[in-house]
Design an enzyme around this catalytic site. Structure first.
Site, PDB file in Angstrom:
ATOM      1  N   GLU A 258       0.664 -30.690  28.407  1.00  0.00           N
ATOM      2  CA  GLU A 258      -0.078 -29.552  27.864  1.00  0.00           C
ATOM      3  C   GLU A 258      -0.904 -29.827  26.610  1.00  0.00           C
ATOM      4  O   GLU A 258      -1.352 -28.868  25.972  1.00  0.00           O
ATOM      5  CB  GLU A 258       0.858 -28.361  27.601  1.00  0.00           C
ATOM      6  CG  GLU A 258       1.405 -27.743  28.867  1.00  0.00           C
ATOM      7  CD  GLU A 258       2.195 -26.461  28.645  1.00  0.00           C
ATOM      8  OE1 GLU A 258       2.568 -26.183  27.495  1.00  0.00           O
ATOM      9  OE2 GLU A 258       2.431 -25.732  29.630  1.00  0.00           O
TER      10      GLU A 258
HETATM   11  C1  BMA Z   1       5.631 -25.074  29.132  1.00  0.00           C
HETATM   12  C2  BMA Z   1       6.386 -26.351  28.897  1.00  0.00           C
HETATM   13  C3  BMA Z   1       7.278 -26.321  27.707  1.00  0.00           C
HETATM   14  C4  BMA Z   1       7.817 -24.965  27.454  1.00  0.00           C
HETATM   15  C5  BMA Z   1       7.715 -24.075  28.651  1.00  0.00           C
HETATM   16  C6  BMA Z   1       8.201 -22.692  28.426  1.00  0.00           C
HETATM   17  O1  BMA Z   1       4.554 -24.862  28.391  1.00  0.00           O
HETATM   18  O2  BMA Z   1       5.551 -27.439  28.957  1.00  0.00           O
HETATM   19  O3  BMA Z   1       6.633 -26.829  26.586  1.00  0.00           O
HETATM   20  O4  BMA Z   1       9.106 -25.065  27.037  1.00  0.00           O
HETATM   21  O5  BMA Z   1       6.412 -23.986  29.086  1.00  0.00           O
HETATM   22  O6  BMA Z   1       7.412 -21.991  27.499  1.00  0.00           O
END
Ligand code: BMA
Length: 815
Positions: free
Chosen positions: A431
């Site tokens: 991300e």
């Molecule tokens: C995504 C993941 C994590 C996070 C999850 C829940 O963005 O990549 O970084 O824990 O969602 O928010």
């Protein structure tokens, strides 16, 4: 090669280097016994210097630990014979993180990367008899802040100083995990002595394969301690065959080409077997083997197909030339304290994934490159691994020293993992680009600090050291905006994180969905271990502490209230919370599976937990499955019947993941919760292999005049008298259903050795039927299922209890 193990009993103590220690913890500055591999926190816990950080709000009471330096030391005896080896290396498979290693008082090295193994020549520091090794770990919390000051701030989610440190990022706190920034010797440590020479970093690279034979290049790095002539002997075995070749080991990387007759290929779970081969490599000097390595490997090809189509560009994994719809989940570290994760826990979690028909697990970039055991199990179980590099949710530094560290890390990780057939993709990070482009809409992702790693450094390393599996820049990524629904891969977080309810999933046309999820509370027994009776209500400070997302509890209640009546008590909150999660994941996966291969993968966030928490996991940290786990076993089944609401009615679909056609019958019936059937049909169906098809539309006219609060549609696919998949469609939310009067009758009997079977029957429809044995952990072969009126269901389970006690403690609840 001789090995001298340094694991086991060490001593440790705190060093108040930064004058941060509150007086009450002075006793942490005395020597105490430690266990290696381990962590500072688990060692302190075993001396009761700190309370269990998972209990209540104790996380806050242990914060002081991360601001201290910690020194570990032990004595060990070196026999004369060992010292006569030509080379003696200290090997530390993992040091977390800022470590200074001293041997008999002399500084050997300083390390700053938790993720890689270290090897240092220590022969000159050793003496016969008693020796002492000492490793000082500096405070990761303080060092990360010093680095941030030195290099300037970056745009980072969660604790921002974390990105300067090559340490598992979740240990700085995450939206499902506590802040427990630990230190320690977290993997094996030993001395290795060898003479003559040494081989390392073997690689078995598949060159070509057809039915008759496979060609592999076996390569290995060779270190020669003399100028004499060396040979390399390679034996490849597997199936019924063995092939041997001996070549002169002339170059620093010696390569041998080997033809394997009648190759047996490795398939993902659900598509075939997982045959493994072994390569035995030996370096030979004067007729003696001076160094050997054994490498398990397998034969399979993988390709990531990205081809233009009517929606943009596809994103499909092909294994051995077959398109695979990837079904699975995201994986996070299974404990805040990694060395505590047992082989049994790995086995349990991965077996649970396999048994739920998953074929892919994504190792998320905020954790760590997993233990060998993890990848071995994935190889064995046919679980493909999408492997992130360990960067997550933020910009990263780009100063030369940091890039140098990352280059060394990439080499170490790729060489360690490249022989595992389970790993089918490398991915630059989690991300980072998506967050950067969301915050800076006018900027190109290349402008992000650290992007050079994902667009150049890492892909180059993968090409050079591997080249047998695709590299993908980030998750999510694609051309245009890096979280597109037309190309590349996709994370769907409108639902839940942006407060949208799960019906929204059906609008998502992501090409390969690597993350989407819905929270639920952990199981009651798991929460009971870390709460007192007074904490056990949804909004208690302790329960809210055990949900790390901003407005986490608010969301749990908001989404529960959209579908179910408000929770009456703690158990009701857990039960209904888990049912909503199950319904949400089901809606998403069934939708994307119907789109097969327009959408070619759905990995939900997340399989597991690292502590007891309300989170997106489907198995909690006590290794207790939630309702959504059992739902996954149904919504991932290779043959799936599902329903889709459209304007003019309800469509019935069949998704066939098998590589053979399906011929059978679909039975549909519209009935009341009391079992009164108002419409029914049976249709012969023929679904081609690896396809999803609409079978029929149930027109609105059929149910228009029925009471939506007391009617549902049930469908099943039957072949040879066996129901292969069944599903239900509801015309209103459970909170609005008419009151039904009736109950479930159960009959528990002995069945097999140590086993029981329960038969359930009801005159009314029961949703989300939960079975429990009070006070026991029991694995039922199905749970949280729907029970149709008048239909018997038989569930088997094991328990050490007597029949009488099982019957007494058997509990059933439903909606
Ligand atoms: C995504 C993941 C994590 C996070 C999850 C829940 O963005 O990549 O970084 O824990 O969602 O928010």
């Amino acid at each position: 090669m001789k090995k001298l193990d340094l694991n086991g009993r060490w001593m440790f103590k705190g060093v108040d280097r930064y004058k941060k220690l509150p007086r009450i913890y002075r006793h942490a500055l005395r020597w105490m016994k430690a266990t290696v591999p381990g962590t500072v926190h688990t060692d302190l816990l075993s001396h009761k210097v700190i309370p269990d950080p998972f209990h209540g709000m104790n996380e806050h009471r242990v914060e002081w630990v991360e601001s201290l330096a910690w020194v570990y030391r032990r004595e060990f005896y070196v026999p004369e014979g060992f010292l006569s080896e030509e080379r003696i290396s200290l090997v530390a498979d993992g040091l977390d993180t800022f470590a200074a290693i001293r041997m008999n008082g002399k500084l050997v090295a300083k390390t700053e990367n938790m993720f890689i193994a270290h090897r240092f020549d220590v022969k000159k520091h050793l003496r016969r008899g008693k020796n002492r090794i000492e490793i000082m770990f500096d405070s990761p919390a303080i060092r990360s802040r010093i680095l941030e000051r030195q290099y300037g701030p970056l745009q980072v989610s969660h604790e921002h100083s974390r990105v300067y440190v090559r340490k598992a990022q979740y240990s700085f706190g995450w939206d499902w995990g506590p802040k427990l920034t630990t230190s320690g010797i977290w993997r094996n440590i030993y001395l290795e002595g060898d003479s003559g020479g040494r081989i390392s970093n073997p690689f078995v690279k598949l060159r070509s394969i057809n039915k008759k034979s496979a060609v592999v290049d076996v390569s290995v790095e060779v270190e020669k301690y003399t100028t004499a002539l060396y040979t390399l002997r390679v034996f490849v075995g597997g199936g019924n065959n063995g092939v041997e070749k001996i070549v002169p080991a002339t170059s620093p990387v010696t390569k041998v080409r080997i033809r394997i007759p009648e190759p047996d290929v490795w398939w993902p779970n659900g598509y075939g077997n997982q045959p493994m081969y072994t390569a035995l490599l030996s370096l030979v000097l004067d007729g003696h083997e001076v160094s050997q390595i054994e490498v398990p490997f397998a034969l399979r090809r993988v390709r990531l197909a990205q081809e233009a189509d009517s929606e943009g560009r596809s994103f499909v994994f092909e294994v051995n030339g077959r398109r695979i719809f990837c079904k699975g989940a995201d994986w996070i570290p299974a404990d805040s304290f990694i060395p505590r994760i047992s082989d049994d826990a790995y086995e349990f979690l991965l077996r649970s994934a396999r048994d739920a028909h998953m074929n892919m697990i994504r190792v998320w970039g905020g954790g760590f490159y997993e233990q060998d055991q993890f990848y071995k199990l994935c190889d064995r179980m046919g679980l493909m691994v999408w492997q992130d590099f360990m960067f997550a949710c933020g910009e990263y530094p780009r100063h030369p020293e940091f890039l140098r560290q990352v280059r060394a890390e990439a080499r170490s990780v790729i060489c360690r993992l490249r022989n595992h057939p389970s790993i089918v993709a490398w991915c630059g990070n989690n991300e980072c680009e998506w967050l950067f482009c969301t915050e800076n809409p006018d900027k190109n992702p290349d402008a992000m600090s650290g992007s050079v790693m994902y667009r150049s450094l890492l892909p180059q390393a993968c090409r050079k050291l591997d080249g047998t599996r695709p590299y993908w820049r980030s998750t999510p990524f694609g051309s245009g905006f890096p979280n597109s629904e037309t190309n590349g891969n996709h994370h769907q977080w409108h639902v839940w994180s942006h407060w949208k309810d799960y019906a929204e999933y059906e609008k998502d046309s992501g090409r390969f969905v690597t993350e989407f999820g819905f929270q639920s509370p952990a199981n009651r027994r798991t929460l009971e271990d870390v709460t007192t009776a007074a904490d056990r209500y949804p909004q208690s400070p302790v329960m809210e502490h055990h949900n790390k997302q901003t407005e986490g509890t608010e969301r749990l209640l908001r989404f529960q209230s959209a579908h179910y009546t408000l929770p009456g008590d703690f158990d009701d909150f857990i039960y209904k919370g888990q049912l909503v999660q199950a319904d949400a994941l089901k809606t998403a996966v069934e939708h994307w599976r119907r789109r097969k291969f327009k959408t070619a993968g759905s990995l939900f966030w997340q399989l597991n937990d690292c502590w007891p928490v309300s989170s997106w996991s489907v198995i909690d940290s006590g290794l207790r499955p939630k309702a959504a786990y059992y739902a996954a076993r149904r919504f991932f089944s290779p043959l799936l019947v599902s329903f889709k609401r459209v304007n003019a009615g309800v469509e019935c679909w069949i998704t066939n993941d098998r590589l053979s056609p399906f011929k059978g019958v679909v039975n549909l019936s519209l009935q009341s919760f009391g079992g009164r059937v108002s419409w029914t049909t049976s249709l012969p169906v023929h679904i081609p292999p690896n396809r999803s098809r609409k079978i029929v539309r149930v027109p609105g006219i059929v149910y228009k005049n029925l009471n939506p609060r007391n009617t549902y549609l049930v469908g099943g696919i039957v072949r040879g008298g066996i129901t292969e998949s069944e599903n239900r469609f509801f015309f209103s939310e459970p909170k609005h259903w008419e009151k039904r009067s009736g109950t479930i009758r159960t009959k528990v009997v002995r069945s097999g050795k140590g086993g029981y079977a329960v038969t359930l029957w009801s005159g009314i429809f029961c949703k989300g039927v939960r079975l429990e044995i009070d006070g026991e952990d029991v694995w039922f072969d199905d749970n949280y299922f729907d029970l149709d009126p008048g239909v018997k269901k038989r569930i088997v389970f094991e328990s050490a209890l007597q029949l009488r006690d099982v019957r007494k403690r058997f509990c059933v609840r439903w909606i």
